[in-house]
Design an enzyme around this catalytic site. Structure first.
Site, short mmCIF file in Angstrom:
data_model
loop_
_atom_site.label_atom_id
_atom_site.label_comp_id
_atom_site.label_asym_id
_atom_site.label_seq_id
_atom_site.Cartn_x
_atom_site.Cartn_y
_atom_site.Cartn_z
N TYR A 142 0.91 -1.36 0.17
CA TYR A 142 -0.03 -0.02 -0.08
C TYR A 142 0.91 1.28 -0.04
O TYR A 142 0.46 2.28 -0.27
CB TYR A 142 -0.93 0.00 1.24
CG TYR A 142 -2.18 -1.18 1.14
CD1 TYR A 142 -2.40 -1.84 -0.10
CD2 TYR A 142 -2.83 -1.23 2.13
CE1 TYR A 142 -3.24 -2.59 0.10
CE2 TYR A 142 -4.03 -2.01 2.14
CZ TYR A 142 -3.87 -2.89 1.20
OH TYR A 142 -5.20 -3.68 1.15
N LYS A 192 3.06 -15.53 1.80
CA LYS A 192 2.62 -16.19 0.38
C LYS A 192 4.14 -16.36 0.00
O LYS A 192 4.87 -16.05 -0.98
CB LYS A 192 2.11 -15.33 -0.52
CG LYS A 192 1.80 -15.74 -1.66
CD LYS A 192 0.43 -16.80 -1.66
CE LYS A 192 0.36 -17.29 -2.95
NZ LYS A 192 -0.74 -18.42 -3.13
N ASP A 224 -3.55 -17.80 1.22
CA ASP A 224 -4.77 -18.36 0.34
C ASP A 224 -5.50 -19.49 1.60
O ASP A 224 -6.64 -19.73 1.68
CB ASP A 224 -4.66 -19.12 -0.80
CG ASP A 224 -3.28 -19.73 -0.75
OD1 ASP A 224 -2.40 -19.79 -0.10
OD2 ASP A 224 -2.92 -20.51 -1.83
N ASP A 248 -5.54 -6.73 5.68
CA ASP A 248 -6.81 -5.80 5.43
C ASP A 248 -7.78 -6.88 5.15
O ASP A 248 -8.91 -6.92 5.54
CB ASP A 248 -6.41 -5.06 4.00
CG ASP A 248 -7.62 -4.01 3.69
OD1 ASP A 248 -8.48 -3.84 4.48
OD2 ASP A 248 -7.21 -3.32 2.58
N ASP A 252 -11.19 -8.67 7.61
CA ASP A 252 -12.61 -8.37 7.30
C ASP A 252 -13.41 -9.76 7.27
O ASP A 252 -14.48 -9.87 7.60
CB ASP A 252 -12.75 -7.61 5.76
CG ASP A 252 -12.73 -6.07 6.00
OD1 ASP A 252 -12.41 -5.59 7.23
OD2 ASP A 252 -12.95 -5.32 5.01
#
Ligand code: NAD
Length: 363
Positions: A142, A192, A224, A248, A252
């Protein structure tokens, strides 16, 4: 202990309805547990734009820097949607996070047993759920440079940079290990590493630091798989630590396990333990001003403030116990009501009064 300064930033929409409830709860906890607090307030978001032209006025920033903890409501709303990105209310929040160097974002997913039926997952999968996601908040893709959109061979090409330095990984990992020590002593680092070099480094650094925390059991999981496991068997986790983008998304997902936005608190901490505490939800313009907003996400954010910035774990426990008791007695705002015969529908104010009465009763 010296006086600790608290800055109150109600913001927009339902912020000015739920934040006063949080402040009353904090004051009651301070009285009961002997915390020496002083309060100031300021403007942020749309209301700050209306009054000063800036989403984060200099005066607010100065007060925030001087505070041990900031309690924020929410920012934004349709009134300011047409403004250019750089002047929008959300900039106030992003500015606070970066100016205060709040690198550690803590998002608990805690399911109060009386609300287990509100989850989209089967009750037995989520009843008693208590996990904590620790997200790196000031680095990663980001913020990485270079970034942009350029024209190459007559077509546009967008690019971002996923970058973490060792010190950034180390400091967020240490926060996560220390939190795990105070909880179930299990930490899962999410990356990852099978594809991205930056997360191979992440895994190496986290593994090296684990030697300093022999009492914490460290595991690693690809992002994943972590997404899948969070909806398959979420109770397997205690603390998860991950980078900005994965955090992020996963926070959620974890949030929805608990059923309602109106119940979700968050904390963002700086290296010295000072922090910003805010409900996860936005300004909910559809219900603003109607005494319908659930104030419990803000109340639970106050509990996090007590635990993580004010060194008042007992006060945090008491606030959470008061919320649990009020829910156990059947009180519900509209967002968490399921229509059960033993439920009593209440508004923002009354929910706050119930929690306060419970908190004071416990003393
Ligand atoms: P939202 O979280 O404000 O609302 C989503 C839905 O959840 C709405 O139906 C709302 O009524 C409901 N809801 C949210 N909080 C609730 C509560 N405490 N009690 C009961 N119901 C609640 O998200 P949105 O509608 O996408 O965004 C509205 C505005 O908030 C936008 O301007 C957005 O940019 C802003 N926003 C701000 C923050 C923040 O300040 N941290 C976060 C998200 C969105």
């Amino acid at each position: 202990m010296s006086k600790q300064q608290i800055l109150i930033l109600p913001g927009d929409g339902i912020g000015p309805e739920v934040v006063p409830v949080g402040v009353e709860v904090l004051k009651a906890a301070a009285t009961r547990f002997g915390l020496d607090l002083s309060f100031d307030s300021g403007l942020v978001g749309g209301v700050a734009i209306d009054e000063t032209g800036q989403p984060l006025p200099e005066e607010t920033l100065t007060k925030a820097r001087a505070a041990r903890a900031v309690l924020l409501g929410s920012v934004g709303g349709p009134k300011w949607d047409e403004l250019p990105t750089a002047n929008r209310p959300e900039r106030g929040l992003l500015g606070l996070r970066s100016e205060l160097e709040l690198f550690a974002n803590l998002r608990p997913a805690l399911l109060f047993p009386p609300l287990a039926a509100a989850s989209s997952l089967k009750t037995e999968l989520v009843a008693g759920l208590d996990i904590l996601i620790v997200r790196e908040l000031t680095g990663g893709i980001y913020f990485g440079e270079p970034r942009g959109v350029e024209v190459v061979n007559n077509e546009r090409r967008g690019f971002n940079t996923y970058v973490y330095s060792e010190h950034e990984i180390e400091r967020i990992a240490r926060v996560a290990f220390e939190l795990a020590q105070k909880r179930g002593r299990r930490l899962c680092s999410v990356d990852k590493a099978n594809v991205l070099e930056v997360t191979q480094l992440w895994r190496e650094v986290v593994t090296a630091i684990a030697k300093d925390y022999p009492d914490v059991e460290l595991s690693h999981m690809y992002v994943d798989n972590a997404g899948m496991q969070l909806v398959r068997a979420p109770k397997q986790f205690d603390v998860l630590v991950t980078g900005n983008m994965f955090g992020d998304i996963l926070s959620d997902v974890a949030a929805m396990l608990t059923g309602s936005l109106g119940m979700l608190p968050s904390a963002s901490l700086a290296a010295d333990g000072s922090g910003l505490f805010e409900p996860v939800h936005g300004s909910a313009p559809d219900i603003a001003g109607e005494d319908k907003a659930n104030p419990l996400a803000t109340v639970l954010s106050v509990a996090m403030m007590c635990r993580y910035s004010l060194d008042a774990g007992e006060a945090a426990d008491a606030i959470e116990a008061a919320v649990d008791a009020v829910l156990g007695a059947g009180y519900r705002t509209g967002d968490i009501a399921s229509g059960g015969a033993d439920e009593v529908l209440v508004g923002t104010q009354e929910m706050g009064e119930r929690v306060l009465a419970q908190l004071e009763q416990g003393s």
